[in-house]
Enzyme design. Structure first.
Site, mmCIF file in Angstrom:
data_model
loop_
_atom_site.group_PDB
_atom_site.id
_atom_site.type_symbol
_atom_site.label_atom_id
_atom_site.label_comp_id
_atom_site.label_asym_id
_atom_site.label_seq_id
_atom_site.Cartn_x
_atom_site.Cartn_y
_atom_site.Cartn_z
ATOM 1 C CG ASN A 195 75.966 -48.451 14.506
ATOM 2 O OD1 ASN A 195 75.221 -47.674 13.902
ATOM 3 N ND2 ASN A 195 77.092 -48.896 13.976
ATOM 4 C CB CYS B 79 80.494 -52.084 9.723
ATOM 5 S SG CYS B 79 79.945 -53.264 10.940
#
Ligand code: PMP
Length: 402
Positions: free
Chosen positions: A166, A340
């Site tokens: 990601n 995140c």
């Protein structure tokens, strides 16, 4: 509907248009998805566990959505469990499988560049008697299958490798890893959040047993996701209650979210074919032009085996954070890595695992395009970035031109 990153409408006035190149951290919900969700807030508000007709409507939609999400990855409907997102899907996959199968072994293999949720789940299991091996990646962020093979023991029950990074967008050899796992009778889990909608996922030919999905990554609402659990696998639930989702995920189902995720999955299947070439064109433009226009700029991640929408660079002598803030002043939204983990001051664990020095990792920038990106966005960024980098380098004690 006009969103700030959508093209300026052809009308009498010109709107200020901001540029959004951070699709990996969040995607706008497709307006067609919002329409599909709308009835499930008010007219069809039933609880699928209720036995009256309003409940029946909800059950019908829930099961249709399950089939649609399943179809999009070539799974069967009863192999899909809806969750509150990919974090929960990852928890259910890894904790649920490990705890249920601990009598068979206590060893799990992951890579050094897994998403923070996988890292923290495996740390939790480590404190509870499991042994975790973290296999390294090469300079491009690619996992080497031989490193997985070397670490397999007779205690290994699970391997968890993300379908694609990601952060740097490197695509992992999942099919081959799956083949190895099948040979050794080990279960393979893959977090497919970064890849879904960009790569054709087929849980059968990919040889995966557990696969995590997040609705927002296919332009559905946040707070919804799913776990594919291959028929016959046994897991324990991590959320216990009324026994919804076949006992694997209790709690009243998030019907608007699930309706939205299913609609997003249907749109994804029909539009991927047209969308992906556009994204590749934008990615290639960024990758070809930026290092040519800006000296001492390098591509992070794999040159070819990378997600269609991902361009990731490092710039000698400057902080990615300073770059991000300078671009923010120009209404351009980019990222320095995983959203995140963005609250920590630590450099990206992915870039460090790929062998970058701390200062190189800190000087990195992630650009991710998506459904609503237009070529003008790419051109504007390419036009503005060199001057921004140049200004920051002039201020930087770290940068030497020679
Ligand atoms: N895995 C990956 C690879 C992610 O990028 C993310 C964040 N989108 C997650 C898991 C967590 O997803 P969610 O926010 O849906 O829990």
């Amino acid at each position: 509907m006009i969103l700030p990153w959508m093209p300026t409408p052809r009308c009498g006035f010109k709107m200020a248009r901001s540029i959004y190149l951070d699709y990996q951290s969040s995607k706008p919900v497709d307006p067609r998805v919002i329409e599909a969700m709308r009835p499930w807030f008010y007219e069809n508000f039933g609880n699928p566990s209720a036995l009256h007709y309003i409940g029946d409507q909800a059950t019908t939609m829930l099961e249709k959505s399950r089939s649609q999400v399943a179809d999009s990855i070539h799974a069967k409907a009863d192999e899909i469990v809806f969750t509150s997102g990919a974090t929960e899907a990852n928890n259910l996959a890894i904790i649920g499988y490990a705890m249920r199968n601990k009598n068979r072994g206590n060893h799990i293999i992951i890579s050094e560049i897994e998403h923070i949720s996988i890292i923290n789940i495996t740390k939790f299991l480590e404190k509870n008697g499991f042994k975790i091996s973290r296999v390294p990646v090469d300079h491009f962020g690619m996992v080497n299958i031989d490193k997985i093979r070397e670490r397999i023991t007779d205690q290994t029950i699970l391997v968890s490798i993300a379908y694609a990074s990601n952060e740097v967008g490197t695509i992992q050899p999942i099919t081959e890893i799956g083949k190895l796992c099948r040979e050794k009778k080990i279960v393979l889990h893959s977090d497919a959040v970064a890849a879904v909608g960009l790569l054709p996922i087929n849980v059968i030919s990919d040889n995966v047993d557990l696969l995590s999905l997040s609705s927002n990554d296919i332009y559905g609402p946040k707070g919804t996701g799913a776990l594919f659990i291959k028929e016959g696998l046994r897991l324990i639930p991590v959320i216990i209650g009324g026994g919804q989702e076949n006992g694997l995920r209790s709690g009243t189902e998030n019907l608007p979210g699930i309706a939205g995720m299913a609609k997003a999955a249907v749109i994804m299947q029909t539009e991927m074919e047209n969308e992906v070439p556009k994204l590749i064109k934008f990615r290639e433009k960024l990758i070809n032009k930026i290092p040519r226009l800006i000296p001492k700029t390098y591509l992070n991640g794999h040159p070819t085996e990378r997600l269609p929408n991902n361009a990731h660079f490092r710039f000698d002598g400057i902080e990615g954070e300073a770059l991000l803030l300078s671009l923010k002043d120009k209404n351009i939204a980019v990222s320095t890595g995983s959203a995140c983990s963005s609250k920590t001051l630590e450099p990206s664990h992915t870039l460090i695992a790929m062998g970058l020095l701390h200062e190189e990792a800190h000087g990195s920038l992630q650009l991710t395009c998506g459904r609503f990106t237009v070529e003008q966005d790419i051109d504007t960024l390419i036009d503005r970035l060199p001057a921004v980098v140049d200004r920051l380098r002039k201020l930087s004690p770290l940068y030497r031109e020679a």
